[in-house]
Design a protein around this motif. Structure first.
Motif, PDB file in Angstrom:
ATOM      1  N   LEU A  10      51.207 -14.487  67.840  1.00  0.00           N
ATOM      2  CA  LEU A  10      49.837 -14.158  67.433  1.00  0.00           C
ATOM      3  C   LEU A  10      49.872 -12.824  66.706  1.00  0.00           C
ATOM      4  CD1 LEU A  10      48.086 -15.149  70.784  1.00  0.00           C
ATOM      5  CD2 LEU A  10      48.396 -16.561  68.730  1.00  0.00           C
ATOM      6  N   VAL A  11      50.086 -12.882  65.396  1.00  0.00           N
ATOM      7  CA  VAL A  11      50.143 -11.648  64.614  1.00  0.00           C
ATOM      8  C   VAL A  11      49.012 -11.638  63.592  1.00  0.00           C
ATOM      9  CG1 VAL A  11      52.585 -11.121  64.954  1.00  0.00           C
ATOM     10  CG2 VAL A  11      51.909 -12.722  63.157  1.00  0.00           C
ATOM     11  N   LYS A  14      48.858 -13.319  59.975  1.00  0.00           N
ATOM     12  CA  LYS A  14      48.696 -14.772  59.852  1.00  0.00           C
ATOM     13  C   LYS A  14      47.219 -15.128  59.638  1.00  0.00           C
ATOM     14  CE  LYS A  14      52.655 -16.402  62.574  1.00  0.00           C
ATOM     15  NZ  LYS A  14      53.551 -17.130  61.670  1.00  0.00           N
ATOM     16  N   ILE A  15      46.338 -14.257  60.094  1.00  0.00           N
ATOM     17  CA  ILE A  15      44.910 -14.497  59.853  1.00  0.00           C
ATOM     18  C   ILE A  15      44.636 -14.446  58.351  1.00  0.00           C
ATOM     19  CG2 ILE A  15      42.575 -13.629  60.226  1.00  0.00           C
ATOM     20  CD1 ILE A  15      43.550 -12.422  62.884  1.00  0.00           C
ATOM     21  N   HIS A  18      45.985 -17.476  56.630  1.00  0.00           N
ATOM     22  CA  HIS A  18      45.074 -18.614  56.818  1.00  0.00           C
ATOM     23  C   HIS A  18      43.890 -18.523  55.848  1.00  0.00           C
ATOM     24  CE1 HIS A  18      42.751 -21.741  58.837  1.00  0.00           C
ATOM     25  NE2 HIS A  18      41.727 -20.913  58.814  1.00  0.00           N
ATOM     26  N   THR A  21      44.876 -19.269  52.305  1.00  0.00           N
ATOM     27  CA  THR A  21      45.253 -20.664  52.081  1.00  0.00           C
ATOM     28  C   THR A  21      44.049 -21.604  52.132  1.00  0.00           C
ATOM     29  OG1 THR A  21      47.331 -20.156  53.198  1.00  0.00           O
ATOM     30  CG2 THR A  21      46.845 -22.478  52.811  1.00  0.00           C
ATOM     31  N   TYR A  22      43.205 -21.419  53.120  1.00  0.00           N
ATOM     32  CA  TYR A  22      42.117 -22.382  53.334  1.00  0.00           C
ATOM     33  C   TYR A  22      40.745 -21.876  52.903  1.00  0.00           C
ATOM     34  CZ  TYR A  22      45.761 -24.922  55.629  1.00  0.00           C
ATOM     35  OH  TYR A  22      46.929 -25.600  55.861  1.00  0.00           O
ATOM     36  N   HIS A  23      40.661 -20.581  52.629  1.00  0.00           N
ATOM     37  CA  HIS A  23      39.383 -20.011  52.183  1.00  0.00           C
ATOM     38  C   HIS A  23      39.661 -18.990  51.075  1.00  0.00           C
ATOM     39  CE1 HIS A  23      37.528 -21.791  55.782  1.00  0.00           C
ATOM     40  NE2 HIS A  23      38.592 -21.365  56.436  1.00  0.00           N
ATOM     41  N   ARG A  26      36.959 -17.458  48.895  1.00  0.00           N
ATOM     42  CA  ARG A  26      35.820 -16.831  49.568  1.00  0.00           C
ATOM     43  C   ARG A  26      35.784 -15.346  49.227  1.00  0.00           C
ATOM     44  NH1 ARG A  26      35.014 -21.028  50.845  1.00  0.00           N
ATOM     45  NH2 ARG A  26      35.659 -21.465  52.946  1.00  0.00           N
ATOM     46  N   VAL A 203      44.251 -10.610  67.570  1.00  0.00           N
ATOM     47  CA  VAL A 203      44.104 -12.033  67.245  1.00  0.00           C
ATOM     48  C   VAL A 203      43.248 -12.727  68.299  1.00  0.00           C
ATOM     49  CG1 VAL A 203      45.340 -14.228  67.073  1.00  0.00           C
ATOM     50  CG2 VAL A 203      46.214 -12.207  65.888  1.00  0.00           C
ATOM     51  N   MET A 207      39.563 -14.505  67.899  1.00  0.00           N
ATOM     52  CA  MET A 207      39.365 -15.908  68.262  1.00  0.00           C
ATOM     53  C   MET A 207      38.173 -16.101  69.193  1.00  0.00           C
ATOM     54  SD  MET A 207      43.321 -17.261  68.676  1.00  0.00           S
ATOM     55  CE  MET A 207      42.981 -19.021  68.853  1.00  0.00           C
ATOM     56  N   SER A 219      32.599 -20.572  57.897  1.00  0.00           N
ATOM     57  CA  SER A 219      32.928 -20.385  56.482  1.00  0.00           C
ATOM     58  C   SER A 219      31.659 -20.310  55.626  1.00  0.00           C
ATOM     59  CB  SER A 219      33.831 -21.518  56.006  1.00  0.00           C
ATOM     60  OG  SER A 219      33.177 -22.759  56.139  1.00  0.00           O
ATOM     61  N   MET A 243      39.440 -15.013  59.634  1.00  0.00           N
ATOM     62  CA  MET A 243      39.789 -16.126  60.524  1.00  0.00           C
ATOM     63  C   MET A 243      38.802 -17.273  60.355  1.00  0.00           C
ATOM     64  SD  MET A 243      40.202 -16.171  64.657  1.00  0.00           S
ATOM     65  CE  MET A 243      41.681 -15.162  64.661  1.00  0.00           C
ATOM     66  N   ALA A 244      37.516 -16.939  60.259  1.00  0.00           N
ATOM     67  CA  ALA A 244      36.494 -17.968  60.129  1.00  0.00           C
ATOM     68  C   ALA A 244      36.298 -18.393  58.678  1.00  0.00           C
ATOM     69  CB  ALA A 244      35.170 -17.453  60.687  1.00  0.00           C
TER      70      ALA A 244
ATOM     71  N   ARG B 200      49.691 -21.549  77.748  1.00  0.00           N
ATOM     72  CA  ARG B 200      49.358 -20.828  76.517  1.00  0.00           C
ATOM     73  C   ARG B 200      48.883 -21.773  75.420  1.00  0.00           C
ATOM     74  NH1 ARG B 200      51.370 -16.172  73.214  1.00  0.00           N
ATOM     75  NH2 ARG B 200      51.876 -16.930  71.133  1.00  0.00           N
ATOM     76  N   MET B 207      40.702 -22.512  72.265  1.00  0.00           N
ATOM     77  CA  MET B 207      40.030 -21.403  71.573  1.00  0.00           C
ATOM     78  C   MET B 207      39.785 -21.730  70.105  1.00  0.00           C
ATOM     79  SD  MET B 207      41.847 -18.059  73.313  1.00  0.00           S
ATOM     80  CE  MET B 207      40.788 -16.778  72.624  1.00  0.00           C
ATOM     81  N   GLN B 211      35.596 -23.526  67.754  1.00  0.00           N
ATOM     82  CA  GLN B 211      35.062 -22.697  66.671  1.00  0.00           C
ATOM     83  C   GLN B 211      34.080 -23.448  65.750  1.00  0.00           C
ATOM     84  OE1 GLN B 211      38.275 -20.558  64.811  1.00  0.00           O
ATOM     85  NE2 GLN B 211      38.946 -19.704  66.764  1.00  0.00           N
ATOM     86  N   ASP B 213      33.681 -24.059  62.592  1.00  0.00           N
ATOM     87  CA  ASP B 213      34.100 -25.041  61.598  1.00  0.00           C
ATOM     88  C   ASP B 213      34.932 -26.165  62.212  1.00  0.00           C
ATOM     89  OD1 ASP B 213      33.358 -24.395  58.644  1.00  0.00           O
ATOM     90  OD2 ASP B 213      33.752 -22.468  59.561  1.00  0.00           O
ATOM     91  N   LYS B 341      33.109 -27.317  53.965  1.00  0.00           N
ATOM     92  CA  LYS B 341      33.140 -25.910  53.577  1.00  0.00           C
ATOM     93  C   LYS B 341      32.176 -25.687  52.408  1.00  0.00           C
ATOM     94  CE  LYS B 341      38.136 -25.654  54.033  1.00  0.00           C
ATOM     95  NZ  LYS B 341      39.349 -24.983  53.572  1.00  0.00           N
ATOM     96  N   PRO B 342      31.823 -24.421  52.156  1.00  0.00           N
ATOM     97  CA  PRO B 342      30.840 -24.140  51.096  1.00  0.00           C
ATOM     98  C   PRO B 342      31.174 -24.796  49.757  1.00  0.00           C
ATOM     99  CG  PRO B 342      31.368 -22.130  52.300  1.00  0.00           C
ATOM    100  CD  PRO B 342      32.262 -23.196  52.849  1.00  0.00           C
ATOM    101  N   GLU B 343      32.456 -24.896  49.432  1.00  0.00           N
ATOM    102  CA  GLU B 343      32.849 -25.482  48.151  1.00  0.00           C
ATOM    103  C   GLU B 343      32.286 -26.893  47.974  1.00  0.00           C
ATOM    104  OE1 GLU B 343      34.864 -23.977  50.231  1.00  0.00           O
ATOM    105  OE2 GLU B 343      35.883 -22.389  49.115  1.00  0.00           O
ATOM    106  N   PHE B 364      42.608 -21.754  62.041  1.00  0.00           N
ATOM    107  CA  PHE B 364      43.624 -20.719  62.209  1.00  0.00           C
ATOM    108  C   PHE B 364      44.489 -21.125  63.407  1.00  0.00           C
ATOM    109  CE2 PHE B 364      44.923 -16.887  64.591  1.00  0.00           C
ATOM    110  CZ  PHE B 364      45.851 -16.415  63.677  1.00  0.00           C
ATOM    111  N   HIS B 425      41.310 -27.074  48.265  1.00  0.00           N
ATOM    112  CA  HIS B 425      40.624 -26.304  49.303  1.00  0.00           C
ATOM    113  C   HIS B 425      41.208 -26.554  50.685  1.00  0.00           C
ATOM    114  CE1 HIS B 425      37.926 -24.906  46.306  1.00  0.00           C
ATOM    115  NE2 HIS B 425      37.547 -26.125  45.989  1.00  0.00           N
ATOM    116  N   GLY B 426      42.391 -27.205  50.710  1.00  0.00           N
ATOM    117  CA  GLY B 426      43.074 -27.377  51.988  1.00  0.00           C
ATOM    118  C   GLY B 426      42.592 -28.561  52.806  1.00  0.00           C
TER     119      GLY B 426
END
Ligand SMILES: Nc1ncnc2c1ncn2[C@@H]1O[C@H](COP(=O)(O)OP(=O)(O)OP(=O)(O)O)[C@@H](O)[C@H]1O
Ligand SMILES: Nc1ncnc2c1ncn2[C@@H]1O[C@H](COP(=O)(O)OP(=O)(O)OP(=O)(O)O)[C@@H](O)[C@H]1O
Ligand SMILES: [Mg+2]
Ligand SMILES: [Mg+2]
Lengths: 542, 542
Positions: A10-11, A14-15, A18, A21-23, A26, A203, A207, A219, A243-244, B200, B207, B211, B213, B341-343, B364, B425-426
């Motif tokens: 959990l670093v 990476k947020i 993410h 890549t996916y937003h 934005r 992280v 979350m 998003s 993250m969101a 874990r 978690m 969320q 989305d 997503k907004p797109e 994420f 957009h993934g």
């Protein structure tokens, strides 16, 4: 027997991966320090953060090195955080509103080696830098066109610094418990203490922050953190927004009512967050100049108790949902949010305002209890108050250099220094700070509750209640008031206004009018100083 | 330098502690196996789970022991999970729809020592138990009044078993990487493989699942998991609901359209989740008998591709939002959810249905890539498909006993066995299973896309497309159809219906009508068997 799942640390960076890549498209919109609005997005922020990490590495920055920032909320400050932490170095936010000596003390304590600083604070830092021997380089968050003349060591503009590296870089790899960031507490109750966040804690905290009963970040949100990144880990917005996949609207140095109103409306902000003082300024501006908030859905208010008048105005006048939140630098910072659970769905009017003036309930990962002085748990009856203690993966285990060790007990509970009660559904309400509690005849009086009521009086701009020595009761409450411009209320007006709203024995023995109440660097009332200031005051019957 | 935050392990039972403390009165309503509805809440579930953990400990169950369950979704099954994992033992869900030999094989592979079983499956287990030497005790999920005569070893009713312990027990303490649960894959592509969840991974997965989305679960939700707890980790509902404080409505053994309709409406379910087949049954029931779904806001559909006809009916006829989701036993299981997503906010009509028929985008903690056979990443253009690979903290690092090692590569990527493309957009769309891909003249044809279109024909009950050997093209698609009762479409009707909806060279070379298509224990089309069944079929021009 261990599970057979992946070791995916959990670093924090990476947020950003993410988000990119996916937003990726934005927006991150900032009011720049140079003036104009600046627009970028998560994909670009990530590329620049990677370049910055590489550039910092070229500069000799290593895993664990502390790199300071003293800056407003802008895209460059955001990039700095990720560039620093993505290398395994530690972002250390400095609050420019502290006294210069305090800042120097903190920088020396943390042994900051580099500093990212806004144009606004170059002069301030020029005075401090000579006192911080560890500081070897200052990067000024601007471009060459705006670079000032400066004596700062190794001074360079951020854009030039960045341009010296390419983005052919991979984030460093390390354990998720590695330090990611550092922030000193506000210093309301004494000297600031250093809190060291790990990647893991940031992280996990983000979350929980985005969850539906907490900030409910999606998003579709455009979040404006008016709370500066240097306040209590920036309330996690630098992590929870990407993250969101929520857009970030960054107000820069424009912290006045007018600037905030402009950003909120022009940038169609859906959710925003700041301390009560900021919202007071916005509401005053709107009362004077008019305007409405058609896109704004919710406003997160924390850092200090939110007066009902603010909640009522947002809710009734502007149709904005108020989310009262409680947090601490030591909690990353979110502890509770006052969202409405099904049990309270039917509340209306004053009963609803009563609920919303509570600090709220915690998400999964935050454990709470309230104890008496002998560490015995107190009942959750909505009135019995005591020491508020917390536990969780985003709660401090200790302060930097082992300070304040007495706030941590053997079972891992952290004593928040707040005094609170809990109700049957787990809603917490802060009644005081331990150090500010007023003990009258052996019973505790909540100064915060009286203050929040007092500011509801039309003539009162600000109010503080402190305990004053009393021969019989040992301590009695004194109400200190700053009146609004042009108003001249009588003491009896103010006390009459409180009558019937609080228990008889809570009624302040006197009212003192002052021109100003002392504040901390985060805008909180500094009762230590206030008590000092009024140390010669004697009660009418004292 | 490490962070100075608390070591607060991510263990599953803390989720139940949170629910019991902050959402203690929130309901868990079950259709019991004995018949009547049963109502309890998280506070009570926790007390009983603690008793169960203590009782299991008295029975010699230790950290790491596998304890099986074969049960429908009820409060007792939920309590069993927490009782088992709260002791550090491992819940191992068994799918009763597998062949008895498969169940015995799986139980021996896992070396289950105890078993919690529903009344429904006592006979089935009586036949299996003698073949499982490790099994020393069977707890029947009922009370003494309903206990059957049985030869099962150490058989006892759950309520009596529980009553033999009190709740004066503390959850065991252990590392968050400790195994919590075990589930074997469905066996669609071969023998089931064992997946071992850690505490874990379950916690992190929940978690993300809650969320905004993703499932967007809040304390206001009443979620009905129609998907059984024995399917792919119960889609995480046993963790995500108590984490969010959402009520759980448990359908028990009532999996038919009528029972589901009754539970949905009487218990005011706001969100529900199951495989497409279940929703087909519900929609058929509603088409016949009428009725509406006033409280239901969203329906999660996954496990197999969701035909458009289902999405359209929920959306247009009943005003329910469809959330297409993709997951795998190996992913805990959620990989993607198709939230908008907004797109894509402005999509309408068919364009929106096109989007909703994709499997969606990941939260994420889930990393994805699509590669060709040489492990080169393919472009995210919404059409180029290849092997879908994933990484994350809730993704398997290996199967139990090291099986299937070739699905994991050195960089930690897990090959899902699915074939998919990603858009800009993934958004991911599954076009096939690797093992079911049809290669015509060197190019891939998506069997899933053709199937989903074919079931849109009014006369088609179910459709499957398989590849059949072809002298020139090496393989050509064959459409296998089960027609609806009383309908007699011509091959040309069906092919004509597809015309213009797919590329010319994707058009199946022939249609074969069959009485039944073979299914796996989780209701998925078993193409291996279908190919076997049609192995003597020859194409018209073949
Ligand atoms: N919603 C709120 N209502 C009342 N008090 C709040 C609220 N949110 C935060 N606080 C107060 O702010 C404190 C956390 O503030 P912060 O971490 O910025 O430093 P500080 O406590 O003011 O300073 P120091 O710890 O150095 O004395 C909490 O412990 C609490 O007293
Ligand atoms: N929304 C969806 N659309 C298409 N396929 C899906 C969807 N959700 C799940 N699947 C399929 O189900 C698979 C996961 O199912 P599960 O883990 O239950 O076992 P299985 O893959 O069917 O069996 P086995 O791995 O033993 O062959 C995915 O890999 C995918 O092929
Ligand atoms: Mg403090
Ligand atoms: Mg599979």
């Amino acid at each position: 027997m261990l599970g057979l799942m992946q070791d995916w640390p959990l670093v924090c960076h990476k947020i950003l991966d993410h988000a990119a890549t996916y937003h990726g498209g934005r927006e991150v919109v900032s009011r720049s320090i140079e003036g104009p609005l600046h627009r970028t997005n998560y994909a670009e922020v990530r590329v620049r953060a990677l370049k910055l990490a590489k550039r910092l590495e070229m500069d000799g920055v290593k895993l664990g090195d502390r790199v300071a920032t003293m800056a407003w909320n802008t895209w460059r400050h955001l990039e700095s955080w990720y560039g620093i932490l993505g290398l395994g170095a530690v972002y250390h936010t400095l609050n420019p509103r502290l006294f210069p000596e305090q800042i120097a003390w903190i920088m020396n304590d943390a042994e900051d080696s580099l500093l990212f600083v806004d144009l606004t604070f170059v002069k301030l830092i020029e005075a401090i830098a000579p006192k911080v021997p560890s500081l070897r380089r200052v990067i000024i968050l601007t471009d060459d066109a705006h670079m000032p003349e400066t004596s700062l060591p190794g001074a360079v503009s951020y854009e030039t610094y960045l341009a010296e590296a390419d983005d052919d870089f991979a984030w460093a790899e390390f354990d998720e418990r590695t330090a990611a960031g550092m922030c000193y507490t506000s210093g309301t109750t004494g000297d600031p203490k250093g809190v060291v966040y790990s990647h893991r804690s940031n992280v996990l905290h983000a979350m929980t922050a985005v969850q539906p009963d907490m900030l409910n970040l999606s998003s579709h949100d455009r979040l404006m953190p008016v709370v500066p990144l240097f306040h209590a880990n920036g309330w996690s917005t630098a992590f929870s927004c990407p993250m969101a996949g929520a857009s970030m609207i960054m107000p820069g140095a424009g912290m006045d009512g007018e600037s905030i109103y402009q950003m909120l409306t022009r940038e169609r902000v859906t959710i925003t967050a700041a301390v009560p003082t900021v919202w007071l300024m916005l509401l005053q501006r709107m009362e004077k100049e008019g305007g409405d908030l058609p896109d704004l859905e919710r406003v997160v208010i924390g850092g200090a108790a939110c007066p009902r008048a603010i909640t009522r105005a947002f809710q009734d006048v502007y149709g904005v949902k108020v989310m009262h939140a409680w947090g601490m630098t030591e909690m990353s910072p979110l502890g509770t949010v006052c969202s409405i659970k099904p049990e309270y769905d039917d509340l209306e009017g004053d009963a609803k305002l009563d609920l919303l003036s509570k600090q709220g309930h915690p998400p999964f990962t935050v454990e709470m209890k309230v104890t008496d002085d002998e560490n015995r748990e107190l009942p959750w009856d909505g009135k019995t108050f005591g020491k508020l203690k917390v536990r969780g993966p985003a709660v401090s285990a200790s302060y930097y250099k082992g300070r304040g060790a007495d706030q941590f007990d053997a079972e891992g509970w952290f004593d928040t220094g707040d005094v609170a009660h809990m109700d049957a559904h787990g809603y917490m309400q802060i009644t005081d700070r331990s150090k500010d509690v007023i003990k009258s005849g052996g019973e505790w009086i909540s100064s915060i509750e009286i203050e929040n009521l007092a500011v509801g009086h039309a003539d009162v701009a600000e109010a503080a209640v402190i305990g004053v020595a009393h021969p019989k009761w040992s301590e009695r409450p004194l109400l200190v008031v700053v009146v609004k411009e042009g108003r001249t209320p009588l003491k009896s007006d103010i006390l009459g206004f409180l009558d019937g709203k609080i228990a008889k024995w809570w009624m302040p023995d006197d009212v003192v009018f002052v021109a100003e109440i002392p504040h901390t660097a985060t805008g909180k009332i500094q009762k230590m100083s206030l008590r000092e200031q009024l140390k010669d005051y004697v009660l009418p019957d004292g």
